[in-house]
Scaffold this motif. Structure first.
Motif, PDB file in Angstrom:
ATOM      1  N   LEU A  86     -10.803  15.110 -13.593  1.00  0.00           N
ATOM      2  CA  LEU A  86     -11.059  13.784 -13.029  1.00  0.00           C
ATOM      3  C   LEU A  86     -10.102  12.740 -13.601  1.00  0.00           C
ATOM      4  CD1 LEU A  86     -14.961  13.793 -12.855  1.00  0.00           C
ATOM      5  CD2 LEU A  86     -13.343  13.962 -10.951  1.00  0.00           C
ATOM      6  N   ALA A  87      -9.708  12.909 -14.855  1.00  0.00           N
ATOM      7  CA  ALA A  87      -8.738  11.982 -15.455  1.00  0.00           C
ATOM      8  C   ALA A  87      -7.376  12.132 -14.767  1.00  0.00           C
ATOM      9  CB  ALA A  87      -8.620  12.232 -16.950  1.00  0.00           C
ATOM     10  N   LYS A  88      -6.978  13.366 -14.468  1.00  0.00           N
ATOM     11  CA  LYS A  88      -5.730  13.583 -13.718  1.00  0.00           C
ATOM     12  C   LYS A  88      -5.851  12.984 -12.321  1.00  0.00           C
ATOM     13  CE  LYS A  88      -4.432  17.856 -16.071  1.00  0.00           C
ATOM     14  NZ  LYS A  88      -4.316  19.320 -15.936  1.00  0.00           N
ATOM     15  N   CYS A  89      -7.002  13.169 -11.726  1.00  0.00           N
ATOM     16  CA  CYS A  89      -7.278  12.613 -10.400  1.00  0.00           C
ATOM     17  C   CYS A  89      -7.166  11.087 -10.441  1.00  0.00           C
ATOM     18  CB  CYS A  89      -8.679  13.046  -9.991  1.00  0.00           C
ATOM     19  SG  CYS A  89      -9.146  12.747  -8.307  1.00  0.00           S
ATOM     20  N   LEU A  90      -7.657  10.503 -11.513  1.00  0.00           N
ATOM     21  CA  LEU A  90      -7.638   9.050 -11.679  1.00  0.00           C
ATOM     22  C   LEU A  90      -6.213   8.501 -11.704  1.00  0.00           C
ATOM     23  CD1 LEU A  90      -9.802   6.863 -11.983  1.00  0.00           C
ATOM     24  CD2 LEU A  90      -9.556   7.082 -14.454  1.00  0.00           C
ATOM     25  N   VAL A  91      -5.294   9.257 -12.264  1.00  0.00           N
ATOM     26  CA  VAL A  91      -3.888   8.832 -12.285  1.00  0.00           C
ATOM     27  C   VAL A  91      -3.366   8.701 -10.854  1.00  0.00           C
ATOM     28  CG1 VAL A  91      -1.543   9.539 -12.910  1.00  0.00           C
ATOM     29  CG2 VAL A  91      -3.398   9.812 -14.554  1.00  0.00           C
ATOM     30  N   TYR A  92      -3.634   9.696 -10.038  1.00  0.00           N
ATOM     31  CA  TYR A  92      -3.182   9.659  -8.644  1.00  0.00           C
ATOM     32  C   TYR A  92      -3.910   8.570  -7.847  1.00  0.00           C
ATOM     33  CZ  TYR A  92      -0.551  13.924  -9.397  1.00  0.00           C
ATOM     34  OH  TYR A  92       0.351  14.845  -9.856  1.00  0.00           O
ATOM     35  N   ILE A  93      -5.199   8.419  -8.095  1.00  0.00           N
ATOM     36  CA  ILE A  93      -5.963   7.366  -7.410  1.00  0.00           C
ATOM     37  C   ILE A  93      -5.379   6.003  -7.763  1.00  0.00           C
ATOM     38  CG2 ILE A  93      -8.196   6.197  -7.257  1.00  0.00           C
ATOM     39  CD1 ILE A  93      -9.519   8.948  -7.666  1.00  0.00           C
ATOM     40  N   GLY A  94      -5.034   5.808  -9.021  1.00  0.00           N
ATOM     41  CA  GLY A  94      -4.430   4.549  -9.453  1.00  0.00           C
ATOM     42  C   GLY A  94      -3.112   4.280  -8.752  1.00  0.00           C
ATOM     43  N   ARG A  95      -2.311   5.320  -8.587  1.00  0.00           N
ATOM     44  CA  ARG A  95      -1.029   5.156  -7.896  1.00  0.00           C
ATOM     45  C   ARG A  95      -1.235   4.789  -6.428  1.00  0.00           C
ATOM     46  NH1 ARG A  95       1.911  10.483 -10.426  1.00  0.00           N
ATOM     47  NH2 ARG A  95       2.211   9.638 -12.523  1.00  0.00           N
ATOM     48  N   VAL A  96      -2.172   5.479  -5.777  1.00  0.00           N
ATOM     49  CA  VAL A  96      -2.466   5.177  -4.369  1.00  0.00           C
ATOM     50  C   VAL A  96      -3.007   3.763  -4.244  1.00  0.00           C
ATOM     51  CG1 VAL A  96      -3.970   5.775  -2.410  1.00  0.00           C
ATOM     52  CG2 VAL A  96      -2.809   7.591  -3.681  1.00  0.00           C
ATOM     53  N   SER A  97      -3.923   3.402  -5.126  1.00  0.00           N
ATOM     54  CA  SER A  97      -4.507   2.064  -5.108  1.00  0.00           C
ATOM     55  C   SER A  97      -3.430   0.998  -5.285  1.00  0.00           C
ATOM     56  CB  SER A  97      -5.561   1.944  -6.208  1.00  0.00           C
ATOM     57  OG  SER A  97      -6.119   0.660  -6.226  1.00  0.00           O
ATOM     58  N   SER A  98      -2.550   1.218  -6.237  1.00  0.00           N
ATOM     59  CA  SER A  98      -1.469   0.269  -6.491  1.00  0.00           C
ATOM     60  C   SER A  98      -0.546   0.145  -5.280  1.00  0.00           C
ATOM     61  CB  SER A  98      -0.678   0.734  -7.710  1.00  0.00           C
ATOM     62  OG  SER A  98       0.453  -0.063  -7.896  1.00  0.00           O
ATOM     63  N   HIS A  99      -0.208   1.268  -4.690  1.00  0.00           N
ATOM     64  CA  HIS A  99       0.667   1.251  -3.513  1.00  0.00           C
ATOM     65  C   HIS A  99       0.017   0.473  -2.363  1.00  0.00           C
ATOM     66  CE1 HIS A  99       3.511   2.630  -0.491  1.00  0.00           C
ATOM     67  NE2 HIS A  99       2.479   2.992   0.247  1.00  0.00           N
ATOM     68  N   LEU A 100      -1.270   0.720  -2.140  1.00  0.00           N
ATOM     69  CA  LEU A 100      -1.960   0.051  -1.036  1.00  0.00           C
ATOM     70  C   LEU A 100      -2.191  -1.427  -1.322  1.00  0.00           C
ATOM     71  CD1 LEU A 100      -4.333   2.918   0.074  1.00  0.00           C
ATOM     72  CD2 LEU A 100      -2.292   2.077   1.245  1.00  0.00           C
ATOM     73  N   ASP A 101      -2.287  -1.807  -2.582  1.00  0.00           N
ATOM     74  CA  ASP A 101      -2.311  -3.230  -2.931  1.00  0.00           C
ATOM     75  C   ASP A 101      -1.010  -3.881  -2.463  1.00  0.00           C
ATOM     76  OD1 ASP A 101      -4.759  -2.893  -4.162  1.00  0.00           O
ATOM     77  OD2 ASP A 101      -4.054  -3.326  -6.188  1.00  0.00           O
ATOM     78  N   GLY A 102       0.093  -3.198  -2.719  1.00  0.00           N
ATOM     79  CA  GLY A 102       1.399  -3.708  -2.292  1.00  0.00           C
ATOM     80  C   GLY A 102       1.525  -3.790  -0.785  1.00  0.00           C
ATOM     81  N   VAL A 103       1.013  -2.780  -0.082  1.00  0.00           N
ATOM     82  CA  VAL A 103       1.047  -2.797   1.385  1.00  0.00           C
ATOM     83  C   VAL A 103       0.297  -4.016   1.903  1.00  0.00           C
ATOM     84  CG1 VAL A 103       0.203  -1.609   3.464  1.00  0.00           C
ATOM     85  CG2 VAL A 103       1.328  -0.296   1.661  1.00  0.00           C
ATOM     86  N   TYR A 104      -0.893  -4.245   1.351  1.00  0.00           N
ATOM     87  CA  TYR A 104      -1.685  -5.394   1.777  1.00  0.00           C
ATOM     88  C   TYR A 104      -0.927  -6.699   1.535  1.00  0.00           C
ATOM     89  CZ  TYR A 104      -5.052  -9.156   1.621  1.00  0.00           C
ATOM     90  OH  TYR A 104      -5.677 -10.351   1.798  1.00  0.00           O
ATOM     91  N   LYS A 105      -0.341  -6.847   0.365  1.00  0.00           N
ATOM     92  CA  LYS A 105       0.384  -8.083   0.039  1.00  0.00           C
ATOM     93  C   LYS A 105       1.584  -8.292   0.963  1.00  0.00           C
ATOM     94  CE  LYS A 105      -1.948  -9.693  -3.439  1.00  0.00           C
ATOM     95  NZ  LYS A 105      -2.581 -10.994  -3.421  1.00  0.00           N
ATOM     96  N   ARG A 106       2.265  -7.203   1.320  1.00  0.00           N
ATOM     97  CA  ARG A 106       3.411  -7.339   2.222  1.00  0.00           C
ATOM     98  C   ARG A 106       2.968  -7.736   3.637  1.00  0.00           C
ATOM     99  NH1 ARG A 106       5.006  -3.387  -1.286  1.00  0.00           N
ATOM    100  NH2 ARG A 106       4.203  -1.648  -0.063  1.00  0.00           N
ATOM    101  N   VAL A 107       1.873  -7.181   4.113  1.00  0.00           N
ATOM    102  CA  VAL A 107       1.355  -7.563   5.432  1.00  0.00           C
ATOM    103  C   VAL A 107       0.903  -9.019   5.402  1.00  0.00           C
ATOM    104  CG1 VAL A 107      -0.458  -7.156   7.154  1.00  0.00           C
ATOM    105  CG2 VAL A 107       0.690  -5.221   6.088  1.00  0.00           C
ATOM    106  N   TYR A 108       0.248  -9.412   4.335  1.00  0.00           N
ATOM    107  CA  TYR A 108      -0.191 -10.800   4.176  1.00  0.00           C
ATOM    108  C   TYR A 108       1.012 -11.749   4.207  1.00  0.00           C
ATOM    109  CZ  TYR A 108      -1.985 -15.006   1.884  1.00  0.00           C
ATOM    110  OH  TYR A 108      -2.306 -16.297   1.571  1.00  0.00           O
ATOM    111  N   ALA A 109       2.046 -11.398   3.473  1.00  0.00           N
ATOM    112  CA  ALA A 109       3.251 -12.249   3.427  1.00  0.00           C
ATOM    113  C   ALA A 109       3.914 -12.333   4.806  1.00  0.00           C
ATOM    114  CB  ALA A 109       4.245 -11.702   2.399  1.00  0.00           C
ATOM    115  N   ARG A 110       3.957 -11.211   5.505  1.00  0.00           N
ATOM    116  CA  ARG A 110       4.549 -11.212   6.850  1.00  0.00           C
ATOM    117  C   ARG A 110       3.739 -12.080   7.802  1.00  0.00           C
ATOM    118  NH1 ARG A 110       4.724  -5.777   8.088  1.00  0.00           N
ATOM    119  NH2 ARG A 110       3.237  -5.877   9.781  1.00  0.00           N
ATOM    120  N   ARG A 111       2.400 -11.991   7.695  1.00  0.00           N
ATOM    121  CA  ARG A 111       1.540 -12.823   8.553  1.00  0.00           C
ATOM    122  C   ARG A 111       1.754 -14.301   8.255  1.00  0.00           C
ATOM    123  NH1 ARG A 111      -2.954 -15.672   7.831  1.00  0.00           N
ATOM    124  NH2 ARG A 111      -3.542 -14.670   5.887  1.00  0.00           N
TER     125      ARG A 111
END
Length: 140
Positions: free
Chosen positions: A35-60
């Motif tokens: 689960l700790a290894k899983c958490l590393v990947y979840i953190g990366r996905v979460s971070s990436h999707l935070d960036g996606v959201y911010k980029r869409v927000y900025a474009r809007r």
């Protein structure tokens, strides 16, 4: 970032962890490690999707401002109409961002719970090995 590859790895690790029983400290340690290894990947996905959201927000925001400057009258109404689809995209990105933030939090809590259970198991097993007999203080 290869999002699909990360999600596949999360799924693989999660399935491995879910197959393990919770009945012994050794197995609990393996489960916590997975689960700790899983958490590393979840953190990366979460971070990436935070960036996606911010980029869409900025474009809007940019498209909204651009539409206001181009409109002759009813500027705000024209601007809102111009960014309708971007608002939908932003909402989807926001949902994804929060889903993975929640996954990170819930996995962290699950690991914490397993650690507490492991501590309890060690305590109970340790207490079972302690003799409760009262020994005489006088030397034989």
């Amino acid at each position: 970032m290869n999002l699909d590859q990360h999600i596949t790895e999360i799924t693989r690790l999660r399935r491995q962890a879910d197959l393990l029983p919770d009945d012994s400290p050794g197995v609990l340690m393996q489960k916590i490690e997975l689960l700790a290894k899983c958490l590393v990947y979840i953190g990366r996905v979460s971070s990436h999707l935070d960036g996606v959201y911010k980029r869409v927000y900025a474009r809007r925001k940019y498209e909204h401002a651009l539409a206001i400057t181009k409109a002759q009258k009813d500027k705000q109404a024209h601007a809102e109409l111009a960014v309708k689809e971007l608002r939908e995209e932003e909402a989807t990105a926001y949902e994804d961002m929060n889903r993975w933030r929640n996954a990170f939090s819930s996995t962290t809590e699950e690991i914490h719970s397993l650690k507490m259970r492991m501590k309890q198991d060690f305590y109970v097993e340790g207490a079972a090995n302690v003799s409760t007999e009262r020994r005489s203080q006088t030397p034989a």
